[in-house]
Scaffold this active site. Structure first.
Site, PDB file in Angstrom:
ATOM      1  N   GLU A 176      32.132  84.243  22.675  1.00  0.00           N
ATOM      2  CA  GLU A 176      32.635  83.316  21.960  1.00  0.00           C
ATOM      3  C   GLU A 176      32.568  83.275  20.411  1.00  0.00           C
ATOM      4  OE1 GLU A 176      33.240  79.611  24.691  1.00  0.00           O
ATOM      5  OE2 GLU A 176      31.332  80.640  25.564  1.00  0.00           O
ATOM      6  N   SER A 194      35.072  79.660  27.658  1.00  0.00           N
ATOM      7  CA  SER A 194      36.242  80.053  27.231  1.00  0.00           C
ATOM      8  C   SER A 194      36.988  80.830  28.241  1.00  0.00           C
ATOM      9  CB  SER A 194      36.453  80.889  25.760  1.00  0.00           C
ATOM     10  OG  SER A 194      35.739  79.878  24.806  1.00  0.00           O
ATOM     11  N   TYR A 226      43.895  80.847  23.963  1.00  0.00           N
ATOM     12  CA  TYR A 226      43.939  80.849  22.582  1.00  0.00           C
ATOM     13  C   TYR A 226      45.012  81.630  21.798  1.00  0.00           C
ATOM     14  CZ  TYR A 226      39.181  78.908  23.394  1.00  0.00           C
ATOM     15  OH  TYR A 226      38.160  78.182  23.833  1.00  0.00           O
ATOM     16  N   ARG A 249      33.168  67.848  27.752  1.00  0.00           N
ATOM     17  CA  ARG A 249      34.429  67.899  28.426  1.00  0.00           C
ATOM     18  C   ARG A 249      34.364  68.547  29.592  1.00  0.00           C
ATOM     19  NH1 ARG A 249      37.176  72.283  26.660  1.00  0.00           N
ATOM     20  NH2 ARG A 249      37.022  73.267  28.583  1.00  0.00           N
ATOM     21  N   ASP A 252      35.874  69.627  33.251  1.00  0.00           N
ATOM     22  CA  ASP A 252      37.230  70.041  33.869  1.00  0.00           C
ATOM     23  C   ASP A 252      37.184  69.999  35.340  1.00  0.00           C
ATOM     24  OD1 ASP A 252      37.787  71.049  31.317  1.00  0.00           O
ATOM     25  OD2 ASP A 252      36.851  72.995  31.511  1.00  0.00           O
ATOM     26  N   GLU A 299      33.675  72.561  35.887  1.00  0.00           N
ATOM     27  CA  GLU A 299      32.438  72.967  35.151  1.00  0.00           C
ATOM     28  C   GLU A 299      32.552  71.654  33.955  1.00  0.00           C
ATOM     29  OE1 GLU A 299      33.276  75.762  31.858  1.00  0.00           O
ATOM     30  OE2 GLU A 299      34.220  76.749  33.659  1.00  0.00           O
ATOM     31  N   ASN A 336      31.481  71.288  29.662  1.00  0.00           N
ATOM     32  CA  ASN A 336      31.272  72.135  28.520  1.00  0.00           C
ATOM     33  C   ASN A 336      30.659  71.051  27.722  1.00  0.00           C
ATOM     34  OD1 ASN A 336      33.225  74.580  28.834  1.00  0.00           O
ATOM     35  ND2 ASN A 336      34.191  72.592  29.586  1.00  0.00           N
ATOM     36  N   GLY A 361      35.400  72.785  22.330  1.00  0.00           N
ATOM     37  CA  GLY A 361      36.228  73.560  21.177  1.00  0.00           C
ATOM     38  C   GLY A 361      36.502  72.374  20.058  1.00  0.00           C
TER      39      GLY A 361
END
Length: 301
Positions: free
Chosen positions: A17, A144, A210, A249, A251, A263, A265, A269
């Protein structure tokens, strides 16, 4: 006084990443400039040079924007601890747990948070244990959506496991739940606005995160009150149970009123595509103030 702080802004690194980390780091760098804060940029791609420069600089705070392996998994957090530097984000143990998708799913399950059924395999032969399709295949410790595939049969499953095992020794085969993808940002223990991710074609993989520009992000999507309460409650539960700090964050897939944990994070980002800045903006926190809040959260801890 924040204006007296010496900040080491760390981004880049060696993970898959790296390019996303550089984008996030550049965005934070511009914010620090606008805020008139003192900082220097550090890239740990050369480990020895990185450590030597960091020790010479003697930062009051490390602003960590390293995504993925070595940056989000507790490794570099351990270095900061040894050197005695305060840093943004979650501590060593929480970072390591959150990066391990299997372990974080097990913690969710123990805590009473629904998560899709799954198994862990280390070779193609072990795929014989799985007979439910479609299924999601993902490396256990990548971010990602790198290496993630949705498969519809045995042949696709074996190929996807083979691909994912090149990135990680452990590969997760997970039940595919066809629902709404919702993410909840948390900032210093406070849930932000939910965001629904709607993909025009395929699923929310690296391309749609992205590159494609075809993904729609619905901030504050329609949710019945009970759904919203569950999403916020589950997010805070997993954040606190793992021991996270600062920004994170979480999900979920939402189906029939039930959020299924996917998951967490611990270094979300910070690019123009990123979800945490969008969620913060929805509650009145612009990008510069988000950076400030992340700094304050690290200092208060």
């Amino acid at each position: 006084m924040l204006s007296d702080l010496k900040i080491a802004l760390v981004y880049g690194g060696k993970s898959s990443e790296r390019e996303i980390s550089i984008k996030s780091g550049n965005a934070v760098k511009e914010a620090l400039k606008r805020l008139n804060l003192k900082f220097e940029v550090f890239d740990p791609v050369d480990s020895i040079d990185f450590v030597n420069r960091l020790i010479e600089y003697k930062p009051d705070l490390v602003f960590n924007v390293l995504h993925g392996k070595y940056g989000e998994d507790g490794s570099i957090q351990g270095l900061f601890e040894i050197l005695g530097y305060r840093y943004t984000g979650s501590p060593v143990k929480a970072s390591a747990i959150a990066m391990d998708k299997v372990l974080s799913k097990e913690i969710a399950q123990i805590t009473g948070i629904p998560t899709p059924d799954w198994i862990v395999v280390e070779n193609i032969k072990e795929t014989e244990k799985w007979n439910v399709f479609p299924a999601v295949v993902k490396p256990n410790e990548e971010g990602s959506s790198i290496g993630v595939e949705i498969v519809n049969g045995r042949e696709e499953l074996c190929k996807a496991v083979e691909n994912a095992s090149k990135l990680n020794r452990q590969v997760i085969i997970e039940e595919f739940i066809n629902g709404r993808e919702i993410t909840i940002g948390i900032l210093n223990g406070r849930p932000l606005e939910p965001i629904e991710i709607v993909v025009e074609d395929g699923f929310y993989d690296f391309e749609n995160k992205y590159i494609s520009g075809k993904t729609e992000y619905i901030v504050s999507p329609y949710l019945v009150q009970e759904e919203r309460e569950k999403l916020e409650s589950y997010s805070l539960k997993i954040y606190n149970k793992i021991g996270c700090k600062g920004a994170a964050r979480i999900d979920f897939i939402l189906k029939d009123g039930t959020p299924y944990f996917l998951e967490i994070n611990t270094i979300p980002g910070m690019t123009d595509h990123s979800l945490l800045p969008k969620a913060a903006k929805a509650v009145g926190i612009d990008f510069d103030n988000l950076v400030l809040e992340i700094i304050r959260g690290a200092l208060d801890g």
